[in-house]
Design a protein around this motif. Structure first.
Motif, PDB file in Angstrom:
ATOM      1  N   VAL A  19      30.576  42.250  27.669  1.00  0.00           N
ATOM      2  CA  VAL A  19      30.699  40.817  27.384  1.00  0.00           C
ATOM      3  C   VAL A  19      32.048  40.288  27.864  1.00  0.00           C
ATOM      4  CG1 VAL A  19      30.757  39.088  25.556  1.00  0.00           C
ATOM      5  CG2 VAL A  19      29.127  40.983  25.424  1.00  0.00           C
ATOM      6  N   LEU A  20      33.118  41.038  27.610  1.00  0.00           N
ATOM      7  CA  LEU A  20      34.452  40.605  28.019  1.00  0.00           C
ATOM      8  C   LEU A  20      34.609  40.561  29.539  1.00  0.00           C
ATOM      9  CD1 LEU A  20      36.780  42.497  25.498  1.00  0.00           C
ATOM     10  CD2 LEU A  20      36.216  40.057  25.538  1.00  0.00           C
ATOM     11  N   GLY A  21      33.731  41.270  30.253  1.00  0.00           N
ATOM     12  CA  GLY A  21      33.809  41.263  31.708  1.00  0.00           C
ATOM     13  C   GLY A  21      33.705  39.871  32.306  1.00  0.00           C
ATOM     14  N   VAL A  22      32.961  38.982  31.675  1.00  0.00           N
ATOM     15  CA  VAL A  22      32.865  37.603  32.160  1.00  0.00           C
ATOM     16  C   VAL A  22      34.241  36.955  32.166  1.00  0.00           C
ATOM     17  CG1 VAL A  22      31.838  35.345  31.772  1.00  0.00           C
ATOM     18  CG2 VAL A  22      30.495  37.397  31.329  1.00  0.00           C
ATOM     19  N   LEU A  23      35.000  37.183  31.090  1.00  0.00           N
ATOM     20  CA  LEU A  23      36.332  36.577  30.975  1.00  0.00           C
ATOM     21  C   LEU A  23      37.337  37.237  31.913  1.00  0.00           C
ATOM     22  CD1 LEU A  23      36.546  36.206  27.076  1.00  0.00           C
ATOM     23  CD2 LEU A  23      35.868  34.484  28.762  1.00  0.00           C
ATOM     24  N   SER A  24      37.330  38.579  31.957  1.00  0.00           N
ATOM     25  CA  SER A  24      38.338  39.261  32.772  1.00  0.00           C
ATOM     26  C   SER A  24      38.102  39.047  34.255  1.00  0.00           C
ATOM     27  CB  SER A  24      38.367  40.758  32.443  1.00  0.00           C
ATOM     28  OG  SER A  24      37.119  41.364  32.678  1.00  0.00           O
ATOM     29  N   LEU A  25      36.856  38.995  34.696  1.00  0.00           N
ATOM     30  CA  LEU A  25      36.572  38.737  36.099  1.00  0.00           C
ATOM     31  C   LEU A  25      36.947  37.305  36.474  1.00  0.00           C
ATOM     32  CD1 LEU A  25      33.219  40.681  36.438  1.00  0.00           C
ATOM     33  CD2 LEU A  25      35.274  41.075  37.812  1.00  0.00           C
ATOM     34  N   SER A  26      36.680  36.360  35.590  1.00  0.00           N
ATOM     35  CA  SER A  26      37.087  34.973  35.843  1.00  0.00           C
ATOM     36  C   SER A  26      38.610  34.864  35.887  1.00  0.00           C
ATOM     37  CB  SER A  26      36.518  34.052  34.753  1.00  0.00           C
ATOM     38  OG  SER A  26      35.110  34.052  34.783  1.00  0.00           O
ATOM     39  N   PHE A  27      39.298  35.602  35.019  1.00  0.00           N
ATOM     40  CA  PHE A  27      40.760  35.612  34.998  1.00  0.00           C
ATOM     41  C   PHE A  27      41.312  36.219  36.289  1.00  0.00           C
ATOM     42  CE2 PHE A  27      44.541  38.295  33.880  1.00  0.00           C
ATOM     43  CZ  PHE A  27      45.462  37.266  33.792  1.00  0.00           C
ATOM     44  N   ALA A  28      40.760  37.369  36.689  1.00  0.00           N
ATOM     45  CA  ALA A  28      41.269  38.061  37.878  1.00  0.00           C
ATOM     46  C   ALA A  28      41.004  37.266  39.148  1.00  0.00           C
ATOM     47  CB  ALA A  28      40.658  39.459  37.974  1.00  0.00           C
ATOM     48  N   LEU A  29      39.778  36.765  39.282  1.00  0.00           N
ATOM     49  CA  LEU A  29      39.392  36.090  40.526  1.00  0.00           C
ATOM     50  C   LEU A  29      39.799  34.620  40.561  1.00  0.00           C
ATOM     51  CD1 LEU A  29      35.831  37.638  40.929  1.00  0.00           C
ATOM     52  CD2 LEU A  29      37.883  38.243  42.190  1.00  0.00           C
ATOM     53  N   GLY A  30      39.796  33.976  39.402  1.00  0.00           N
ATOM     54  CA  GLY A  30      40.092  32.551  39.369  1.00  0.00           C
ATOM     55  C   GLY A  30      41.554  32.224  39.130  1.00  0.00           C
ATOM     56  N   VAL A  31      42.286  33.108  38.408  1.00  0.00           N
ATOM     57  CA  VAL A  31      43.691  32.835  38.079  1.00  0.00           C
ATOM     58  C   VAL A  31      44.622  33.700  38.927  1.00  0.00           C
ATOM     59  CG1 VAL A  31      45.442  32.847  36.271  1.00  0.00           C
ATOM     60  CG2 VAL A  31      43.103  32.165  35.717  1.00  0.00           C
ATOM     61  N   LEU A  32      44.508  35.017  38.815  1.00  0.00           N
ATOM     62  CA  LEU A  32      45.418  35.899  39.553  1.00  0.00           C
ATOM     63  C   LEU A  32      45.228  35.760  41.060  1.00  0.00           C
ATOM     64  CD1 LEU A  32      45.217  39.157  37.386  1.00  0.00           C
ATOM     65  CD2 LEU A  32      46.964  37.371  37.353  1.00  0.00           C
ATOM     66  N   ARG A  33      43.995  35.584  41.512  1.00  0.00           N
ATOM     67  CA  ARG A  33      43.745  35.471  42.959  1.00  0.00           C
ATOM     68  C   ARG A  33      44.422  34.242  43.556  1.00  0.00           C
ATOM     69  NH1 ARG A  33      43.546  34.577  47.311  1.00  0.00           N
ATOM     70  NH2 ARG A  33      42.121  35.154  49.009  1.00  0.00           N
ATOM     71  N   ALA A  34      44.616  33.196  42.732  1.00  0.00           N
ATOM     72  CA  ALA A  34      45.200  31.949  43.228  1.00  0.00           C
ATOM     73  C   ALA A  34      46.735  31.980  43.218  1.00  0.00           C
ATOM     74  CB  ALA A  34      44.702  30.788  42.390  1.00  0.00           C
ATOM     75  N   LEU A  35      47.347  32.988  42.578  1.00  0.00           N
ATOM     76  CA  LEU A  35      48.809  33.030  42.484  1.00  0.00           C
ATOM     77  C   LEU A  35      49.456  33.386  43.807  1.00  0.00           C
ATOM     78  CD1 LEU A  35      49.250  34.777  39.014  1.00  0.00           C
ATOM     79  CD2 LEU A  35      49.390  32.352  39.546  1.00  0.00           C
TER      80      LEU A  35
END
Length: 332
Positions: free
Chosen positions: A316-332
């Protein structure tokens, strides 16, 4: 390296034939939660079908076995052998993958030494559940990589799986090996993921390819493995037994879904990975844990039910962590 197919979710190029890779067209407006929905909807379907129809856990255990021992190794083999591989250009990427795996293993086994946590961490539970912090769900990883970057994404994630499975299996099995029916070396040599990856790499480096008449069959097996693998992950979800060690659960899930993506982000910069490699590494770092974690724990005489609960929450947490990694960290 092969060129990724143009992927235009949330971004576009003026001409489809402009020769750009998927991430030359990257835009921070990409909705990664929407991108992940098809894969996680299959997980939900598996959960609902298993719980509320005659296709219960007994049926899905057999499906999971079929996918793990046959469909999935075929997909790995095909993903690697069908695209020319330049080992030299992938050295940094492979190095980053190994460094990420080693970091995850080190963090997982350091939990009892974190300030204030030692007395709250049951030693036996920790040995069984530490693997949750660094192992990964290959089914979800392959499905996601295909959606993110097509053939190039599949090749890169297959490489990561190939170099990471032996390392992470050693990290998971070594502390529990005294309870195993076979020795550590036997466990690794019989692993179907390692076998499929090794055969694919050998064939690729030797310049071999599949006959044209066999391609459709192998491709359909690969497609079936992704859908069935995701549904099997949903069918295996459980929430029982997590109350036995709440602090330990919080620690290993924090490593899996927060610290691992942060480590991957730092490694991508340290190893100077290109945009596609960076994105695949970030996606890999944020995957839910392997659904087979609870199987390994139970087979070796540990608390399989507790580990199954961790696997469920991690999915379940994978939805959040993947969105965090790809949507937030990827944009840094």
């Amino acid at each position: 390296m092969v060129t990724a197919a143009l992927f235009k979710t949330g971004a576009s190029c003026d001409e489809p034939s402009c020769g750009a890779t998927v991430f030359d067209c990257y835009s921070p407006r990409v909705n990664y939660a929407q991108l992940l929905f098809p894969d996680f909807s299959l997980i939900l379907c598996g959960y609902l079908v298993c719980r509320y129809t005659a296709l219960n856990r007994t049926v899905w255990a057999q499906v999971e076995t079929l996918v793990y021992f046959f469909f999935f190794p075929v997909l790995l083999f095909h993903s690697i052998i069908k695209s020319p591989l330049n080992i030299g250009s992938a050295t940094s990427f492979i190095g980053a993958g190994w460094a990420l795996g080693l970091a995850g293993i080190a963090l997982a086994y350091s939990v009892p030494y974190w300030p204030g946590l030692g007395r709250h961490i049951p030693a036996r539970q920790h040995v069984a559940s530490a693997q949750v912090a660094f192992r990964f769900n290959s089914f979800i990883g392959l499905a996601l990589a295909d959606r993110l970057a097509g053939a190039q994404g599949l090749l890169l994630i297959a490489l990561l799986i190939g170099v990471s499975v032996p390392l992470m299996n050693v990290g998971a099995v070594w502390p529990m090996v005294r309870h195993a029916e076979r020795g550590l070396l036997g466990e690794l040599l019989r692993n179907p993921l390692i076998i499929g990856t090794a055969l694919g790499l050998a064939g690729n480096l030797l310049g071999l390819s599949l006959p044209v008449w066999l391609e459709p069959t192998v491709s359909r097996i690969g497609a079936a493995s992704l859908a069935l693998g995701l549904m099997a992950a949903g069918a295996g979800m459980q929430l029982s037994a997590l109350n036995r060690a709440k602090v330990l659960a919080l620690a290993v899930l924090t490593i899996r879904h927060l610290l691992m993506p942060l480590v991957a982000w730092g490694l991508a910069r340290l190893f100077q990975l290109d945009p596609v490699q960076t994105t695949i590494l970030l996606a890999f770092s944020a995957l839910p844990t392997a659904s087979s974690c609870y199987v390994l724990a139970a087979r070796m005489g540990y608390d399989g039910a507790y580990v199954a609960g961790l696997v469920t929450v991690s999915t379940v947490l994978g939805v959040l962590s993947l969105s965090f990694a790809l949507g937030v960290l990827r944009a840094l």
